[in-house]
Write an enzyme that holds these catalytic residues in place. Sequence first.
Site, PDB file in Angstrom:
ATOM      1  N   HIS A 224     -11.753 -44.873  91.319  1.00 16.02           N
ATOM      2  CA  HIS A 224     -12.357 -44.974  89.982  1.00 16.02           C
ATOM      3  C   HIS A 224     -12.640 -46.427  89.561  1.00 16.02           C
ATOM      4  O   HIS A 224     -13.692 -46.718  89.006  1.00 16.02           O
ATOM      5  CB  HIS A 224     -11.447 -44.276  88.965  1.00 16.02           C
ATOM      6  CG  HIS A 224     -12.170 -43.737  87.770  1.00 16.02           C
ATOM      7  ND1 HIS A 224     -11.802 -42.576  87.143  1.00 16.02           N
ATOM      8  CD2 HIS A 224     -13.238 -44.209  87.076  1.00 16.02           C
ATOM      9  CE1 HIS A 224     -12.620 -42.354  86.127  1.00 16.02           C
ATOM     10  NE2 HIS A 224     -13.491 -43.326  86.063  1.00 16.02           N
TER      11      HIS A 224
ATOM     12  N   LYS B 292     -12.449 -38.338  90.939  1.00 15.63           N
ATOM     13  CA  LYS B 292     -12.077 -39.743  91.174  1.00 15.63           C
ATOM     14  C   LYS B 292     -10.570 -39.945  91.120  1.00 15.63           C
ATOM     15  O   LYS B 292      -9.872 -39.282  90.342  1.00 15.63           O
ATOM     16  CB  LYS B 292     -12.745 -40.650  90.116  1.00 15.63           C
ATOM     17  CG  LYS B 292     -14.214 -40.327  89.896  1.00 15.63           C
ATOM     18  CD  LYS B 292     -14.908 -41.273  88.924  1.00 15.63           C
ATOM     19  CE  LYS B 292     -16.259 -40.728  88.518  1.00 15.63           C
ATOM     20  NZ  LYS B 292     -16.242 -39.817  87.372  1.00 15.63           N
TER      21      LYS B 292
ATOM     22  N   ASP C 273     -19.852 -34.234  87.837  1.00 18.67           N
ATOM     23  CA  ASP C 273     -19.039 -35.446  88.008  1.00 18.67           C
ATOM     24  C   ASP C 273     -17.865 -35.416  87.048  1.00 18.67           C
ATOM     25  O   ASP C 273     -18.036 -35.498  85.833  1.00 18.67           O
ATOM     26  CB  ASP C 273     -19.894 -36.683  87.712  1.00 18.67           C
ATOM     27  CG  ASP C 273     -19.102 -37.970  87.897  1.00 18.67           C
ATOM     28  OD1 ASP C 273     -19.108 -38.503  89.021  1.00 18.67           O
ATOM     29  OD2 ASP C 273     -18.463 -38.430  86.929  1.00 18.67           O
TER      30      ASP C 273
ATOM     31  N   TYR D 104     -10.117 -37.637  83.233  1.00 17.47           N
ATOM     32  CA  TYR D 104     -10.822 -36.895  82.182  1.00 17.47           C
ATOM     33  C   TYR D 104     -10.017 -35.655  81.749  1.00 17.47           C
ATOM     34  O   TYR D 104     -10.346 -35.034  80.744  1.00 17.47           O
ATOM     35  CB  TYR D 104     -12.223 -36.440  82.627  1.00 17.47           C
ATOM     36  CG  TYR D 104     -13.180 -37.521  83.075  1.00 17.47           C
ATOM     37  CD1 TYR D 104     -12.909 -38.873  82.864  1.00 17.47           C
ATOM     38  CD2 TYR D 104     -14.369 -37.198  83.715  1.00 17.47           C
ATOM     39  CE1 TYR D 104     -13.788 -39.851  83.300  1.00 17.47           C
ATOM     40  CE2 TYR D 104     -15.256 -38.177  84.140  1.00 17.47           C
ATOM     41  CZ  TYR D 104     -14.955 -39.502  83.939  1.00 17.47           C
ATOM     42  OH  TYR D 104     -15.834 -40.471  84.369  1.00 17.47           O
TER      43      TYR D 104
HETATM   44  P1  NAD Z   1     -24.178 -41.274  78.784  1.00 10.81           P
HETATM   45  O1  NAD Z   1     -24.952 -42.529  78.911  1.00 10.81           O
HETATM   46  O2  NAD Z   1     -24.492 -40.131  79.678  1.00 10.81           O
HETATM   47  O3  NAD Z   1     -24.299 -40.860  77.248  1.00 10.81           O
HETATM   48  C1  NAD Z   1     -23.724 -39.684  76.774  1.00 10.81           C
HETATM   49  C2  NAD Z   1     -23.973 -39.550  75.282  1.00 10.81           C
HETATM   50  O4  NAD Z   1     -25.365 -39.636  74.975  1.00 10.81           O
HETATM   51  C3  NAD Z   1     -23.548 -38.179  74.769  1.00 10.81           C
HETATM   52  O5  NAD Z   1     -22.204 -38.178  74.377  1.00 10.81           O
HETATM   53  C4  NAD Z   1     -24.499 -37.915  73.628  1.00 10.81           C
HETATM   54  O6  NAD Z   1     -23.940 -38.456  72.473  1.00 10.81           O
HETATM   55  C5  NAD Z   1     -25.706 -38.689  73.987  1.00 10.81           C
HETATM   56  N1  NAD Z   1     -26.810 -37.846  74.529  1.00 10.81           N
HETATM   57  C6  NAD Z   1     -26.868 -37.225  75.732  1.00 10.81           C
HETATM   58  N2  NAD Z   1     -28.061 -36.645  75.917  1.00 10.81           N
HETATM   59  C7  NAD Z   1     -28.772 -36.882  74.796  1.00 10.81           C
HETATM   60  C8  NAD Z   1     -30.091 -36.538  74.391  1.00 10.81           C
HETATM   61  N3  NAD Z   1     -30.894 -35.853  75.193  1.00 10.81           N
HETATM   62  N4  NAD Z   1     -30.491 -36.951  73.164  1.00 10.81           N
HETATM   63  C9  NAD Z   1     -29.691 -37.664  72.351  1.00 10.81           C
HETATM   64  N5  NAD Z   1     -28.437 -38.020  72.689  1.00 10.81           N
HETATM   65  C10 NAD Z   1     -27.985 -37.639  73.900  1.00 10.81           C
HETATM   66  O7  NAD Z   1     -22.633 -41.692  78.872  1.00 10.81           O
HETATM   67  P2  NAD Z   1     -21.361 -41.281  79.719  1.00 10.81           P
HETATM   68  O8  NAD Z   1     -20.928 -39.904  79.424  1.00 10.81           O
HETATM   69  O9  NAD Z   1     -20.367 -42.361  79.520  1.00 10.81           O
HETATM   70  O10 NAD Z   1     -21.836 -41.363  81.241  1.00 10.81           O
HETATM   71  C11 NAD Z   1     -22.277 -40.254  81.980  1.00 10.81           C
HETATM   72  C12 NAD Z   1     -21.220 -39.793  82.972  1.00 10.81           C
HETATM   73  O11 NAD Z   1     -20.872 -40.854  83.850  1.00 10.81           O
HETATM   74  C13 NAD Z   1     -19.872 -39.410  82.341  1.00 10.81           C
HETATM   75  O12 NAD Z   1     -19.896 -38.173  81.696  1.00 10.81           O
HETATM   76  C14 NAD Z   1     -18.966 -39.484  83.522  1.00 10.81           C
HETATM   77  O13 NAD Z   1     -19.101 -38.334  84.339  1.00 10.81           O
HETATM   78  C15 NAD Z   1     -19.499 -40.721  84.224  1.00 10.81           C
HETATM   79  N6  NAD Z   1     -18.765 -41.955  83.859  1.00 10.81           N
HETATM   80  C16 NAD Z   1     -18.111 -42.623  84.844  1.00 10.81           C
HETATM   81  C17 NAD Z   1     -17.415 -43.775  84.561  1.00 10.81           C
HETATM   82  C18 NAD Z   1     -16.722 -44.509  85.659  1.00 10.81           C
HETATM   83  O14 NAD Z   1     -15.943 -45.417  85.366  1.00 10.81           O
HETATM   84  N7  NAD Z   1     -16.943 -44.169  86.896  1.00 10.81           N
HETATM   85  C19 NAD Z   1     -17.363 -44.268  83.245  1.00 10.81           C
HETATM   86  C20 NAD Z   1     -18.030 -43.568  82.240  1.00 10.81           C
HETATM   87  C21 NAD Z   1     -18.747 -42.437  82.574  1.00 10.81           C
END
Ligand code: NAD
Length: 276
Positions: free
Chosen positions: A112, A79, A49, A54
């Site tokens: 998005h 997106k 994704d 990004y």
């Molecule tokens: P997430 O909830 O996936 O959290 C990511 C963070 O959690 C990492 O940076 C790391 O610090 C921590 N982490 C990950 N795995 C871990 C583990 N096993 N143990 C400990 N810490 C851990 O947050 P995200 O990246 O914001 O969301 C996931 C994905 O969703 C994004 O990468 C993106 O592709 C998507 N996203 C979309 C939108 C949107 O507006 N559509 C917004 C934000 C994110």
Amino acid sequence: MISKITDCTVLNNGLAMPWLGFGVFLVEPGKETEMSVKRALEAGYRSIDTAAIYRNEASVGKAIQESGIPREELFLTTKLWNSDQGYETALKAFEKSMNRLQIEVLDLYLIHWPVVGKYIESWKALEKLYKDGRVRAIGLSNFKIHHIEDILRMCEVKPMLNQVEFHPRLRQADLHSFCIQNQIQLQAWAPLMQGKAFDIPEIQEIARKYGKSPAQILIRWDLQHEVVTIPKSITPDRIIENSQVFDFQISEEDMASIDALNQDRRVGPDPDNIDF
Ligand code: NAD
């Protein structure tokens, strides 16, 4: 029961999409994205994704090319960014994303955010791309029920998916029910609450009980709710850890305890109040 990393949901047009994917928000373009995506593919993830905003689409494209994994085994989502919304601008932005990703056909293209006054025209552009065979599925991101209703009133092609912030502090039960009624697959962003859900005592306790990490409990909770989920990490061990969620089942009682943690609390913006 969702029992392996390649297990898929079937979208309302018949397209299969893996329940678990890998997100690359805030992953630096270049080596960091390339290495993270390669590690995710090695761990078995087949869905990635990204988003134009990004700025790492080209690195995602490079990593998947170099992986040697046949294109048809991969599921790629990107997106349309807010400043590109509108009909002609969306069509142009799509081509730019495709050039960066270096692919012929995209699997899933999302609007998005619901930019007021723009998202209807943007949807028409996504419908054209879908009818032209440039993208296998089209959908929404950060759309609330009233935004989706606007789309459903005018659309020729029903959205296949809605990607929203979703975690135990933001259970989104009404939106989820609405999406189920309308055959729109819900997808979780920030499934780990961007790291903020690990400290919740009830999550820690359930993790201990199952011998799993808090992250694995959060991801498994999404899957058992039949919500597609895309956790992000750039740390090799965590990328693997987040993929190991197919050898256990959270009991109904514990699912309910996690559901009860809802506080309607966001870590990201409220889609009704965006200024970007
Ligand atoms: P997430 O909830 O996936 O959290 C990511 C963070 O959690 C990492 O940076 C790391 O610090 C921590 N982490 C990950 N795995 C871990 C583990 N096993 N143990 C400990 N810490 C851990 O947050 P995200 O990246 O914001 O969301 C996931 C994905 O969703 C994004 O990468 C993106 O592709 C998507 N996203 C979309 C939108 C949107 O507006 N559509 C917004 C934000 C994110």
